[in-house]
Design an enzyme around this catalytic site. Structure first.
Site, PDB file in Angstrom:
ATOM      1  N   CYS A  93       0.870  -1.180   0.000  1.00 57.14           N
ATOM      2  CA  CYS A  93       0.000   0.000   0.000  1.00 57.14           C
ATOM      3  C   CYS A  93       0.907   1.230   0.000  1.00 57.14           C
ATOM      4  O   CYS A  93       2.112   1.117  -0.245  1.00 57.14           O
ATOM      5  CB  CYS A  93      -0.978  -0.017   1.176  1.00 57.14           C
ATOM      6  SG  CYS A  93      -0.202   0.047   2.802  1.00 57.14           S
ATOM      7  N   ASN A 111       2.379   1.590   4.220  1.00 55.55           N
ATOM      8  CA  ASN A 111       2.701   0.334   4.925  1.00 55.55           C
ATOM      9  C   ASN A 111       2.468   0.442   6.434  1.00 55.55           C
ATOM     10  O   ASN A 111       3.181  -0.166   7.236  1.00 55.55           O
ATOM     11  CB  ASN A 111       4.145  -0.117   4.617  1.00 55.55           C
ATOM     12  CG  ASN A 111       4.487  -1.535   5.070  1.00 55.55           C
ATOM     13  OD1 ASN A 111       5.600  -1.813   5.510  1.00 55.55           O
ATOM     14  ND2 ASN A 111       3.552  -2.451   4.974  1.00 55.55           N
ATOM     15  N   CYS A 153      -1.205   0.878   7.382  1.00 57.44           N
ATOM     16  CA  CYS A 153      -2.638   0.565   7.538  1.00 57.44           C
ATOM     17  C   CYS A 153      -3.026  -0.675   6.728  1.00 57.44           C
ATOM     18  O   CYS A 153      -3.119  -1.776   7.273  1.00 57.44           O
ATOM     19  CB  CYS A 153      -3.518   1.750   7.129  1.00 57.44           C
ATOM     20  SG  CYS A 153      -3.271   3.234   8.128  1.00 57.44           S
ATOM     21  N   ARG A 154      -3.270  -0.498   5.437  1.00 52.41           N
ATOM     22  CA  ARG A 154      -3.873  -1.582   4.651  1.00 52.41           C
ATOM     23  C   ARG A 154      -2.973  -2.805   4.460  1.00 52.41           C
ATOM     24  O   ARG A 154      -3.417  -3.943   4.683  1.00 52.41           O
ATOM     25  CB  ARG A 154      -4.301  -1.037   3.269  1.00 52.41           C
ATOM     26  CG  ARG A 154      -5.433  -0.032   3.363  1.00 52.41           C
ATOM     27  CD  ARG A 154      -5.619   0.724   2.065  1.00 52.41           C
ATOM     28  NE  ARG A 154      -4.468   1.597   1.798  1.00 52.41           N
ATOM     29  CZ  ARG A 154      -4.313   2.314   0.691  1.00 52.41           C
ATOM     30  NH1 ARG A 154      -5.231   2.250  -0.265  1.00 52.41           N
ATOM     31  NH2 ARG A 154      -3.265   3.091   0.559  1.00 52.41           N
ATOM     32  N   SER A 155      -1.726  -2.601   4.022  1.00 58.39           N
ATOM     33  CA  SER A 155      -0.918  -3.793   3.709  1.00 58.39           C
ATOM     34  C   SER A 155      -0.496  -4.591   4.947  1.00 58.39           C
ATOM     35  O   SER A 155      -0.505  -5.825   4.885  1.00 58.39           O
ATOM     36  CB  SER A 155       0.269  -3.454   2.807  1.00 58.39           C
ATOM     37  OG  SER A 155       1.155  -2.548   3.407  1.00 58.39           O
ATOM     38  N   ASP A 193      -8.177   4.016   1.139  1.00 59.26           N
ATOM     39  CA  ASP A 193      -7.157   4.443   2.102  1.00 59.26           C
ATOM     40  C   ASP A 193      -7.850   5.022   3.343  1.00 59.26           C
ATOM     41  O   ASP A 193      -8.576   6.001   3.233  1.00 59.26           O
ATOM     42  CB  ASP A 193      -6.300   5.517   1.417  1.00 59.26           C
ATOM     43  CG  ASP A 193      -5.121   5.958   2.263  1.00 59.26           C
ATOM     44  OD1 ASP A 193      -5.122   5.690   3.478  1.00 59.26           O
ATOM     45  OD2 ASP A 193      -4.207   6.573   1.700  1.00 59.26           O
TER      46      ASP A 193
HETATM   47  P1  4NP Z   1      -1.699   2.928   4.028  1.00 59.30           P
HETATM   48  O1  4NP Z   1      -2.270   4.312   4.589  1.00 59.30           O
HETATM   49  O2  4NP Z   1      -1.182   3.196   2.641  1.00 59.30           O
HETATM   50  O3  4NP Z   1      -2.892   2.032   4.021  1.00 59.30           O
HETATM   51  O4  4NP Z   1      -0.626   2.492   4.992  1.00 59.30           O
HETATM   52  C1  4NP Z   1      -1.515   5.488   4.560  1.00 59.30           C
HETATM   53  C2  4NP Z   1      -0.531   5.699   5.498  1.00 59.30           C
HETATM   54  C3  4NP Z   1       0.211   6.853   5.498  1.00 59.30           C
HETATM   55  C4  4NP Z   1      -0.037   7.820   4.545  1.00 59.30           C
HETATM   56  C5  4NP Z   1      -1.014   7.612   3.587  1.00 59.30           C
HETATM   57  C6  4NP Z   1      -1.743   6.447   3.598  1.00 59.30           C
HETATM   58  N1  4NP Z   1       0.698   9.033   4.557  1.00 59.30           N
HETATM   59  O5  4NP Z   1       0.413   9.901   3.712  1.00 59.30           O
HETATM   60  O6  4NP Z   1       1.609   9.202   5.384  1.00 59.30           O
END
Ligand code: 4NP
Length: 153
Positions: free
Chosen positions: A7, A10, A12-14, A124
């Protein structure tokens, strides 16, 4: 079979997908056959544990998130058999990073394995509310079960 969930951050989702897949594989007695990891497309959260909101929701559903965020590296396209993207942006960036056509062929979309959801990306949850995290778990449980079914078929 070596699976890398990817994702953006790294956190939340992955890592959530990684924990769900690992639990499914363990429950089906297949842990010796699968290597499961996750990575992000940005290194902004490198070295951090998962988002505390994701961890809290995961815990309520029986998952313990222990992954430490890391960015994807070119070598991952060799080390893994399947690179699983969460949304179209991940998909595009992975295709740009893939060093060879063979590497590109390893990239798949998580939601293509959903059996009960008709959606084309895992939203997201980072900038949204609590429901977004619940939604991520619900989608990923569906998609991971479908992915494991397709790999074992
Ligand atoms: P993820 O969520 O891609 O599911 O881990 C996010 C985590 C951090 C950010 C964006 C999405 N960020 O912009 O820092």
């Amino acid at each position: 079979m070596r699976i890398l969930f990817v994702c953006l951050g790294n956190i939340c989702r992955s890592p959530m997908a990684e924990a769900i897949m690992r639990k499914l594989v363990n429950e089906r007695g297949l842990s010796a056959e699968y290597e499961i990891d996750s990575a992000g497309l940005i290194g902004y959260h490198e070295g951090e544990g998962s988002d505390p909101r994701m961890k809290a929701h995961a815990w309520r559903h029986g998952y313990h998130l222990t992954h430490i965020s890391r960015p994807i590296r070119e070598i991952d396209f060799d080390l893994f058999d399947l690179i699983v993207s969460m949304d179209d942006s991940n998909w595009d960036r992975l295709h740009r990073l893939a060093p060879t056509l063979e590497a590109e062929a390893k990239i798949v979309r998580m939601t293509d394995y959903c059996q009960t959801h008709t959606i084309d990306h895992v939203p997201d949850p980072y900038y949204g509310g609590e429901q977004g995290f619940e939604n991520v778990i619900e989608i990923l449980e569906d998609a991971c079960a479908g992915l494991l079914d397709s790999l074992q078929a």
